[in-house]
Design an enzyme around this catalytic site. Structure first.
Site, PDB file in Angstrom:
ATOM      1  CB  SER A   1      -0.936   0.003   1.217  1.00 50.75           C
ATOM      2  OG  SER A   1      -0.214  -0.223   2.411  1.00 50.75           O
TER       3      SER A   1
ATOM      4  CE  LYS B   1      -0.357  -8.499   3.430  1.00 52.16           C
ATOM      5  NZ  LYS B   1      -0.856  -8.130   2.090  1.00 52.16           N
TER       6      LYS B   1
ATOM      7  CD  GLU C   1      -7.579  -5.365   1.214  1.00 52.19           C
ATOM      8  OE1 GLU C   1      -6.472  -5.943   1.159  1.00 52.19           O
ATOM      9  OE2 GLU C   1      -7.755  -4.189   0.843  1.00 52.19           O
TER      10      GLU C   1
HETATM   11  O1  KIV Z   1      -0.518  -3.425   1.435  1.00 51.11           O
HETATM   12  C1  KIV Z   1      -1.148  -3.396   2.498  1.00 51.11           C
HETATM   13  O2  KIV Z   1      -1.102  -2.428   3.250  1.00 51.11           O
HETATM   14  C2  KIV Z   1      -1.964  -4.549   2.825  1.00 51.11           C
HETATM   15  C3  KIV Z   1      -2.999  -4.374   3.902  1.00 51.11           C
HETATM   16  C4  KIV Z   1      -4.105  -3.553   3.370  1.00 51.11           C
HETATM   17  C5  KIV Z   1      -3.468  -5.658   4.433  1.00 51.11           C
HETATM   18  O3  KIV Z   1      -1.837  -5.579   2.242  1.00 51.11           O
END
Ligand code: KIV
Length: 267
Positions: free
Chosen positions: A51, A118, A185
């Site tokens: 993000s 992730k 999400e």
């Molecule tokens: O990129 C991010 O900040 C995320 C969150 C919204 C879970 O993956």
């Protein structure tokens, strides 16, 4: 406030929180200054999210973010981390094959200082391969921002029975393959509750209702310093606070006591 004096959290500590019914707190962090405050308040997990492409770099999606940029921001956060568990996102097209995934995840751990990576979607082969190499993995299901050009809109996922079943199956498969955590999400709260109950690994929700094992928000959204409209599932924690630290403390308190997210932040 006093520094939260504690040992650095491990994945075992985070999993134990689920077992003991303690809500897990997570915020995104991209730089040393904010990360130090988040860590000091005692947030359990810091996520260097891609993000950052939107809130730091000003892009309209997360798609342009590169592995080099993720490594740089992960380094900035890991340098000041004392207690929080540290996860870094694998950016778009850095896990198209198992070899690519391993090479890029290794950078996030070895050079960046992350403890877990992730990946968006049910990338079962990559998850299996990373776990076999000793790299802890967090899955990410529901709304997948890296697939925005395929999805067409940032919308709630898993509303129809078939889509809901697919999410439940994918979540099970990720757990069976060795994922240690799952981010859900933008899914209906009832579905997120069901998935959280079905899995033994912790489920961290964003726009997924209060019954997940923990919550994550984009830091800039909850501090109301984003460049675009705050999503409905987020909340401006600065509204009633006089400092960033107090806003993060308010979030920590609200999540730990299942006061956030409310129905108005859920689907
Ligand atoms: O990129 C991010 O900040 C995320 C969150 C919204 C879970 O993956």
């Amino acid at each position: 406030m006093n520094q939260v004096v504690d040992k650095p959290l491990s994945i075992n500590d985070i999993t134990a929180m689920k077992r003991n019914g303690e809500k897990i707190t997570c915020l995104t962090a991209y730089d040393a200054g904010f990360a130090a405050v988040i860590d000091k308040v005692g947030i359990d997990i810091m996520l260097v999210g891609d993000s950052l492409g939107m809130v730091i770099q000003g892009h309209s999606t997360t798609v342009p973010v590169t592995i080099e940029q993720m490594v740089y921001h992960t380094q900035c956060v890991s340098r000041v981390r004392k207690r929080a568990y540290l996860i870094a996102d694998m950016p778009f097209m850095t896990y198209g094959s198992t070899d690519m995934a391993a090479k890029n995840a290794a950078q996030l751990l070895q050079t960046g200082g992350a403890q877990m990576v992730k990946l968006e979607g049910a990338k079962i082969d990559c998850v299996r391969f990373l776990v076999e190499q000793g790299i802890p993995v967090c899955g990410h299901l529901g709304l997948l921002p890296q697939s925005i050009h395929q999805l067409g809109a940032y919308s709630v996922q898993g509303k129809e029975p078939e889509a809901a079943q697919k999410l439940r199956d994918d979540a099970q498969q990720l757990q069976q393959t060795g994922a240690s955590l799952l981010v859900l999400e933008c899914v209906p709260a009832a579905l997120a509750k069901q998935i959280s109950e079905e899995l033994t690994i912790p489920v961290i929700g964003i726009g997924a209702g209060v019954d997940c094992d923990g919550q994550v928000l984009v830091l800039y959204d909850m501090l109301n310093i984003g460049t675009s409209k705050r999503p409905r599932f987020s909340k401006d924690f600065m509204a009633d606070c006089n400092s960033v630290e107090d806003a993060i403390k308010a979030y920590q308190h609200a999540v730990k006591n299942a006061e956030f997210p409310g129905l108005e932040h859920s689907f």
